[in-house]
Design a protein around this motif. Sequence first.
Motif, PDB file in Angstrom:
ATOM      1  N   LEU A   1       0.822  -1.209   0.000  1.00  0.00           N
ATOM      2  CA  LEU A   1       0.000   0.000   0.000  1.00  0.00           C
ATOM      3  C   LEU A   1       0.858   1.261   0.000  1.00  0.00           C
ATOM      4  CD1 LEU A   1      -2.846  -0.973   2.511  1.00  0.00           C
ATOM      5  CD2 LEU A   1      -2.941  -0.935   0.012  1.00  0.00           C
ATOM      6  N   ARG A   2       1.967   1.259   0.749  1.00  0.00           N
ATOM      7  CA  ARG A   2       2.831   2.433   0.782  1.00  0.00           C
ATOM      8  C   ARG A   2       3.452   2.694  -0.585  1.00  0.00           C
ATOM      9  NH1 ARG A   2       3.770   0.556   6.041  1.00  0.00           N
ATOM     10  NH2 ARG A   2       5.438  -0.841   5.382  1.00  0.00           N
ATOM     11  N   THR A   3       3.927   1.635  -1.221  1.00  0.00           N
ATOM     12  CA  THR A   3       4.532   1.798  -2.544  1.00  0.00           C
ATOM     13  C   THR A   3       3.499   2.301  -3.548  1.00  0.00           C
ATOM     14  OG1 THR A   3       6.094   0.011  -2.094  1.00  0.00           O
ATOM     15  CG2 THR A   3       5.738   0.589  -4.398  1.00  0.00           C
ATOM     16  N   ARG A   4       2.309   1.744  -3.504  1.00  0.00           N
ATOM     17  CA  ARG A   4       1.238   2.144  -4.429  1.00  0.00           C
ATOM     18  C   ARG A   4       0.801   3.580  -4.191  1.00  0.00           C
ATOM     19  NH1 ARG A   4      -4.565   1.491  -3.847  1.00  0.00           N
ATOM     20  NH2 ARG A   4      -5.613   1.271  -5.881  1.00  0.00           N
ATOM     21  N   ALA A   5       0.745   3.994  -2.917  1.00  0.00           N
ATOM     22  CA  ALA A   5       0.238   5.322  -2.576  1.00  0.00           C
ATOM     23  C   ALA A   5       1.143   6.440  -3.069  1.00  0.00           C
ATOM     24  CB  ALA A   5       0.041   5.439  -1.069  1.00  0.00           C
ATOM     25  N   ARG A   6       2.429   6.145  -3.277  1.00  0.00           N
ATOM     26  CA  ARG A   6       3.355   7.212  -3.684  1.00  0.00           C
ATOM     27  C   ARG A   6       2.964   7.848  -5.013  1.00  0.00           C
ATOM     28  NH1 ARG A   6       7.552   3.305  -1.969  1.00  0.00           N
ATOM     29  NH2 ARG A   6       8.134   3.854   0.168  1.00  0.00           N
ATOM     30  N   ALA A   7       2.354   7.083  -5.891  1.00  0.00           N
ATOM     31  CA  ALA A   7       1.978   7.612  -7.208  1.00  0.00           C
ATOM     32  C   ALA A   7       0.482   7.527  -7.449  1.00  0.00           C
ATOM     33  CB  ALA A   7       2.722   6.842  -8.305  1.00  0.00           C
ATOM     34  N   LEU A   8      -0.291   7.376  -6.388  1.00  0.00           N
ATOM     35  CA  LEU A   8      -1.724   7.153  -6.540  1.00  0.00           C
ATOM     36  C   LEU A   8      -2.482   8.469  -6.444  1.00  0.00           C
ATOM     37  CD1 LEU A   8      -3.844   4.866  -6.794  1.00  0.00           C
ATOM     38  CD2 LEU A   8      -4.013   4.893  -4.303  1.00  0.00           C
ATOM     39  N   PRO A   9      -3.210   8.846  -7.500  1.00  0.00           N
ATOM     40  CA  PRO A   9      -4.033  10.052  -7.413  1.00  0.00           C
ATOM     41  C   PRO A   9      -5.062   9.911  -6.296  1.00  0.00           C
ATOM     42  CG  PRO A   9      -3.852   9.307  -9.693  1.00  0.00           C
ATOM     43  CD  PRO A   9      -3.292   8.208  -8.829  1.00  0.00           C
ATOM     44  N   GLY A  10      -5.237  10.972  -5.519  1.00  0.00           N
ATOM     45  CA  GLY A  10      -6.190  10.933  -4.421  1.00  0.00           C
ATOM     46  C   GLY A  10      -5.594  10.482  -3.110  1.00  0.00           C
ATOM     47  N   ALA A  11      -4.292  10.153  -3.103  1.00  0.00           N
ATOM     48  CA  ALA A  11      -3.660   9.671  -1.872  1.00  0.00           C
ATOM     49  C   ALA A  11      -2.689  10.700  -1.283  1.00  0.00           C
ATOM     50  CB  ALA A  11      -2.927   8.359  -2.136  1.00  0.00           C
ATOM     51  N   GLU A  12      -2.841  11.971  -1.667  1.00  0.00           N
ATOM     52  CA  GLU A  12      -1.919  12.990  -1.173  1.00  0.00           C
ATOM     53  C   GLU A  12      -1.973  13.128   0.345  1.00  0.00           C
ATOM     54  OE1 GLU A  12      -4.195  13.447  -3.510  1.00  0.00           O
ATOM     55  OE2 GLU A  12      -3.070  13.800  -5.356  1.00  0.00           O
ATOM     56  N   LEU A  13      -3.137  12.863   0.922  1.00  0.00           N
ATOM     57  CA  LEU A  13      -3.268  12.985   2.369  1.00  0.00           C
ATOM     58  C   LEU A  13      -2.387  11.985   3.104  1.00  0.00           C
ATOM     59  CD1 LEU A  13      -4.723  14.508   4.610  1.00  0.00           C
ATOM     60  CD2 LEU A  13      -6.578  12.836   4.476  1.00  0.00           C
ATOM     61  N   VAL A  14      -2.086  10.852   2.465  1.00  0.00           N
ATOM     62  CA  VAL A  14      -1.203   9.862   3.090  1.00  0.00           C
ATOM     63  C   VAL A  14       0.180  10.457   3.313  1.00  0.00           C
ATOM     64  CG1 VAL A  14      -0.127   7.597   2.841  1.00  0.00           C
ATOM     65  CG2 VAL A  14      -2.472   7.947   2.066  1.00  0.00           C
ATOM     66  N   ALA A  15       0.705  11.148   2.297  1.00  0.00           N
ATOM     67  CA  ALA A  15       2.020  11.776   2.428  1.00  0.00           C
ATOM     68  C   ALA A  15       2.006  12.852   3.505  1.00  0.00           C
ATOM     69  CB  ALA A  15       2.461  12.367   1.090  1.00  0.00           C
ATOM     70  N   GLU A  16       0.921  13.610   3.573  1.00  0.00           N
ATOM     71  CA  GLU A  16       0.813  14.652   4.590  1.00  0.00           C
ATOM     72  C   GLU A  16       0.806  14.054   5.998  1.00  0.00           C
ATOM     73  OE1 GLU A  16       0.343  18.263   6.570  1.00  0.00           O
ATOM     74  OE2 GLU A  16       0.991  17.824   4.517  1.00  0.00           O
ATOM     75  N   GLU A  17       0.033  12.995   6.188  1.00  0.00           N
ATOM     76  CA  GLU A  17      -0.023  12.361   7.509  1.00  0.00           C
ATOM     77  C   GLU A  17       1.295  11.657   7.836  1.00  0.00           C
ATOM     78  OE1 GLU A  17      -2.196  13.067   9.481  1.00  0.00           O
ATOM     79  OE2 GLU A  17      -3.922  13.688   8.295  1.00  0.00           O
ATOM     80  N   ASN A  18       1.986  11.148   6.824  1.00  0.00           N
ATOM     81  CA  ASN A  18       3.290  10.528   7.050  1.00  0.00           C
ATOM     82  C   ASN A  18       4.301  11.561   7.534  1.00  0.00           C
ATOM     83  OD1 ASN A  18       5.285   8.480   7.003  1.00  0.00           O
ATOM     84  ND2 ASN A  18       5.940   9.122   4.970  1.00  0.00           N
ATOM     85  N   ARG A  19       4.254  12.757   6.952  1.00  0.00           N
ATOM     86  CA  ARG A  19       5.148  13.827   7.402  1.00  0.00           C
ATOM     87  C   ARG A  19       4.851  14.207   8.847  1.00  0.00           C
ATOM     88  NH1 ARG A  19       4.694  15.616   1.860  1.00  0.00           N
ATOM     89  NH2 ARG A  19       2.835  16.856   2.301  1.00  0.00           N
ATOM     90  N   GLU A  20       3.561  14.271   9.195  1.00  0.00           N
ATOM     91  CA  GLU A  20       3.205  14.630  10.568  1.00  0.00           C
ATOM     92  C   GLU A  20       3.669  13.555  11.551  1.00  0.00           C
ATOM     93  OE1 GLU A  20       1.689  16.743  13.812  1.00  0.00           O
ATOM     94  OE2 GLU A  20       2.181  17.357  11.746  1.00  0.00           O
TER      95      GLU A  20
END
Length: 257
Positions: A139-158
Motif C-alpha cells: 500500500l505504501r509503494t502504491r500510494a506514492r503515485a496514486l491520485p487521491g492519496a496525497e493525504l497519506v504523504a501529509e499524515e506521514n510527514r506529521e
Amino acid sequence: MDQGVISQVFTPYTWRARIRPVLIAALPVALPVAVLIPDWPPARRVWALVLVCGLPLVLGQWCRSRGRRLEPGLFELWGGKPSVQLLRWRGPTGPAQLAFLHSRIEQIAGPPLRLPSAEEERADPEGADALYEVAGSVLRTRARALPGAELVAEENREYGFRRNTLALRPFALGAAAAGLLGVVVHAVLARPLSGPAGAAVSAGLVAADFLLLVFWIWTVRPVWVAEAAWTYARRLVETAELPNAESGPGSGAVSPA
C-alpha cells in the motif's frame, strides 16, 4: 531560512519531519540570542556557512536515526504497528470491512500475496503479522503515485515529525531548561539598566521559554506520537479503496469510500 530556500534544499518530508524537530529543540536557546543580539553582523555569514557545509542535512539524518531507533519500542508499547493492527482479525477493524480490505489488497498485490483467515491468524499470529507488514508495504509503494492519496504523504510527514521530536526530547528538555534559566538570569541582572521596554522583552522571553519547556514536558510523549501514527495508518489503509492509477471510471475498480 525563507520558504524558497527550504523548497530548494529540502524535500517537504525532510524539512517537516527531520529538520523542524531539531530547530524546535534548539529554539529555547536560539530565541534569546536572536532577540537580545539583534544587530549581530556576522549572523548571516555564519548561517550561510552552515548551509553550505550541509549541517542541517547532517542534523536531519541524526534526528531521523534517533527516531528510527525509537520506533520499535513505540510499536511494542502500542501493541504493534498501527497499519498491521488495522489488518488483524483481532484488531480494531470490523469483520465485514476487514474482509473487504483483505480482498482488495490481495487484488492490488496479485496472486503471490494471500492474507490469512481469522483461524490462520489465531494459529500463527506472528506469521500473520509478517503478511500484514507486506500488505502495508504494498500500500505504501502504491500510494506514492496514486491520485487521491496525497493525504497519506501529509499524515506521514506529521507522524515523522512527532516521532523524531519525541526522539529529541532528552536533548530538548536540557536546552529548554538552560534557555529558561538563562533568560531569567538575564532579566534579573539587566532589569535595572534595561528600562520598561527591556523588561517587557525579557518577560516575553521568559514566557516563551517557559511555554517551550511545558511543550516538551507535557505534549511530547508517546501518546502524542501514537495519535499521528494511527491517523497515518488509517489514511494508508483507506487507499486500498481507491482505484488503481491506470484504472478508468468504467474499470470496475472500487471507488473511494
